[in-house]
Write a protein that holds these residues in place. Structure first.
Motif, PDB file in Angstrom:
ATOM      1  N   LYS A  98     -14.967  15.722 -51.827  1.00  0.00           N
ATOM      2  CA  LYS A  98     -13.577  15.784 -52.280  1.00  0.00           C
ATOM      3  C   LYS A  98     -12.728  14.693 -51.641  1.00  0.00           C
ATOM      4  O   LYS A  98     -11.852  14.092 -52.290  1.00  0.00           O
ATOM      5  CB  LYS A  98     -12.988  17.160 -51.958  1.00  0.00           C
ATOM      6  N   LEU A  99     -12.978  14.403 -50.361  1.00  0.00           N
ATOM      7  CA  LEU A  99     -12.162  13.429 -49.632  1.00  0.00           C
ATOM      8  C   LEU A  99     -12.760  12.025 -49.658  1.00  0.00           C
ATOM      9  O   LEU A  99     -12.163  11.094 -49.114  1.00  0.00           O
ATOM     10  CB  LEU A  99     -11.985  13.886 -48.177  1.00  0.00           C
ATOM     11  N   GLY A 100     -13.930  11.884 -50.254  1.00  0.00           N
ATOM     12  CA  GLY A 100     -14.531  10.567 -50.371  1.00  0.00           C
ATOM     13  C   GLY A 100     -15.014   9.972 -49.064  1.00  0.00           C
ATOM     14  O   GLY A 100     -14.865   8.770 -48.817  1.00  0.00           O
ATOM     15  N   VAL A 101     -15.621  10.826 -48.218  1.00  0.00           N
ATOM     16  CA  VAL A 101     -16.134  10.343 -46.939  1.00  0.00           C
ATOM     17  C   VAL A 101     -17.593  10.762 -46.780  1.00  0.00           C
ATOM     18  O   VAL A 101     -18.063  11.705 -47.416  1.00  0.00           O
ATOM     19  CB  VAL A 101     -15.322  10.882 -45.739  1.00  0.00           C
ATOM     20  N   THR A 102     -18.297  10.044 -45.937  1.00  0.00           N
ATOM     21  CA  THR A 102     -19.635  10.456 -45.525  1.00  0.00           C
ATOM     22  C   THR A 102     -19.520  11.126 -44.162  1.00  0.00           C
ATOM     23  O   THR A 102     -18.546  10.907 -43.429  1.00  0.00           O
ATOM     24  CB  THR A 102     -20.593   9.256 -45.431  1.00  0.00           C
TER      25      THR A 102
END
Length: 410
Positions: free
Chosen positions: A67-71
């Motif tokens: 959802k937040l676009g992070v790894t």
């Protein structure tokens, strides 16, 4: 299963000396991003290192990462190793971006200055169970959010109670009578944990708090009455003298083996119970001493926090991640998968409808109390007095009326 604070007492003994150093850390071990650069990764530390919890929690973490676009760079450690590792990382300025803590530990770590206040990062605890808000707040600031929580209540073997013509007990007198009637050769009426650890103190709290006892005055008549309940159950033979050594796992094993008709325990045992179809069971809230009292039990569960970070963008992203973990969808998913209770109170009715076996625990959580709510960082000291007093009373070294005075050295 909740992790108990015995694992951190020694480690936190040195925390005070580190407080000034930690307060000045101001950064974490996550990879820094330059001003204006998008945050693409977050580091995480938690103690869900065993299956199935490790994988179940990973699903929730991955959902928010997407959802937040992070790894995510996730590290898991055994429960006993978490706080020593946190203190070491704090002193070397290598704390993760997101840190999971057992809820009784949040205030102690927040007091060192190592955590960022979530209020300042746009995170609110409005609509959450008050007990968990109390546990994760320090000096008026919110430092953690817990997506799900747990507590303890009274399991009972439905077949054995039905055969004995006994209704699930609602009062202590009914509990004493039921336990006595259910006790037969090879089987005790009830099992509980009264060992000399923080787990033993945790299992005593429903009796103490429900009766109006308070950890700020352990020598009150209300606390003595609660201890007398434990003494009565053991001295009458309705509970085994071995309760002074049993863990909660041992208590569950007694119940599953048919050696105890009732037990005080938590919902983390439900998967194991479901694998034992020969045991027909149900759960009710912990009984009250007198009509009109409200059953009050301790609140278990883990909170997600954000260590201080000089990289403001990364710190904000970590806070957004923590907020996401407690979204409606994530709380319900974790609660259903792990037999825990959502902390957003509005989700209660829907959750109980979908997982009926958690009804009593959901009701119990509504009035559950934080162990650190009144004493904060001093809670471990009170817990130690509690379990020592229990040991004194159950081994006949002191009466229920004198055990707490003797345990506290007064």
């Amino acid at each position: 299963m909740p992790m108990f604070t015995q694992r951190i007492t020694a480690a936190l003994a040195g925390a005070t000396a580190l407080s000034l150093a930690l307060a000045g850390c101001g950064d974490s071990g996550g990879t820094s991003s330059s001003s204006g650069e998008a945050v693409t990764s977050l580091s995480i530390l938690d103690y869900y290192n065993n299956e199935p919890d490790k994988s179940l929690v990973q699903k929730g973490l991955d959902a928010c990462a997407t959802k937040l676009g992070v790894t995510l760079q996730r590290e898991t450690v055994p429960g006993a190793d978490l706080i020593p590792k946190v203190l070491q990382q704090a002193s070397s300025k290598t704390l993760p971006d997101v840190l999971m803590l057992d809820n009784p530990d949040v205030q102690q770590i927040a007091a060192t200055g190592a955590l960022a206040p979530l209020n300042d990062l746009g995170v609110s605890a409005d609509g959450f169970t008050q007990g968990i808000v109390d546990a994760t707040s320090h000096d008026g600031k919110l430092y953690g959010l817990a997506p799900v929580v747990n507590t303890i209540a009274l399991f009972y073997n439905t077949k054995l109670l039905a055969e004995a013509g006994i209704q699930p007990p609602k009062t202590w007198d009914e509990l004493r009578a039921a336990a006595k009637k259910l006790t037969k050769p090879g089987r005790y009426g009830i099992a509980f944990n009264a060992n000399a650890t923080y787990e033993g103190a945790w299992q005593f709290l429903p009796a103490m708090w429900t009766n109006g006892g308070d950890e700020t005055d352990l020598t009150s008549p209300q606390v003595a009455e609660a201890l007398q309940l434990w003494v009565d159950l053991v001295t009458s033979g309705s509970a085994s003298k071995s309760v002074i050594n049993w863990t909660q796992g041992d208590v569950k094993d007694q119940f599953v083996a048919g050696k105890a008709a009732m037990m005080v325990n938590g919902p983390w045992n439900i998967p194991s119970l479901n694998e034992s179809p020969q045991v027909k069971w149900d759960v009710v809230q912990f009984p009250v001493n007198k009509p009109g009292q409200t059953p009050i039990a301790p609140l278990g569960g883990e909170a997600w926090t954000v260590p201080l970070n000089k990289d403001e963008a990364k710190q904000q992203k970590a806070a957004d991640f923590v907020k996401c973990l407690s979204s409606d969808d994530n709380e319900l998913a974790w609660a259903k998968a792990r037999f825990t209770v959502p902390t957003r109170t509005a989700l209660g009715p829907q959750y109980v409808k979908e997982v009926p076996s958690m009804k009593a625990f959901s009701e119990q959580v509504a009035n559950a109390r934080s162990r650190t709510g009144k004493l904060g960082e001093k809670w471990p000291d009170a817990a130690k007095v509690i379990y020592q007093a229990i040991q004194l009373a159950l081994t006949g070294q002191a009466s229920a009326q004198d055990a707490f005075k003797k345990a506290s050295g007064s």
